[in-house]
Design a protein around this motif. Sequence first.
Motif, short mmCIF file in Angstrom:
data_model
loop_
_atom_site.label_atom_id
_atom_site.label_comp_id
_atom_site.label_asym_id
_atom_site.label_seq_id
_atom_site.Cartn_x
_atom_site.Cartn_y
_atom_site.Cartn_z
N GLN A 165 -4.58 9.52 17.74
CA GLN A 165 -4.26 10.90 17.67
C GLN A 165 -3.17 11.30 16.63
OE1 GLN A 165 -3.30 12.41 21.48
NE2 GLN A 165 -4.73 11.40 22.51
N SER A 166 -3.29 12.09 15.90
CA SER A 166 -2.29 12.44 14.91
C SER A 166 -1.08 12.95 16.05
CB SER A 166 -2.74 13.96 14.26
OG SER A 166 -2.74 14.95 15.10
N GLU A 173 -1.72 16.38 17.45
CA GLU A 173 -2.67 16.33 18.58
C GLU A 173 -1.97 15.55 19.85
OE1 GLU A 173 -6.97 15.25 16.30
OE2 GLU A 173 -5.49 13.78 16.61
#
Length: 97
Positions: free
Chosen positions: A50-51, A54
């Motif tokens: 996930q970023s 996110e």
Amino acid sequence: MPLEPGDPDAALLLSAEGELDLARAARRLAVLHGLPPREAQLAAAMAAGQSIAEAGAAMGLTLETARNYSKRIYARLGVSGQPALCAKVWRGVAMLP
């Protein structure tokens, strides 16, 4: 050396579906690196791909707070960037009992 999906140590962090068990990884990161629980949770989510945005949104954090956490995570783990974070998480937390 990074863990490979078939590596027996990788199984320690995988759920029954073969996904990274974020809660388990976060607990191990907290123990191994002295990260506060929320920072450990963010680090585990980022290690799962996930970023920052996110992972932060999923945790109910503002983007600014998520970025601040990530800076502290990188400093405490001695890494720069998400790829290095992923490698450190997968190598380090899989080795704990």
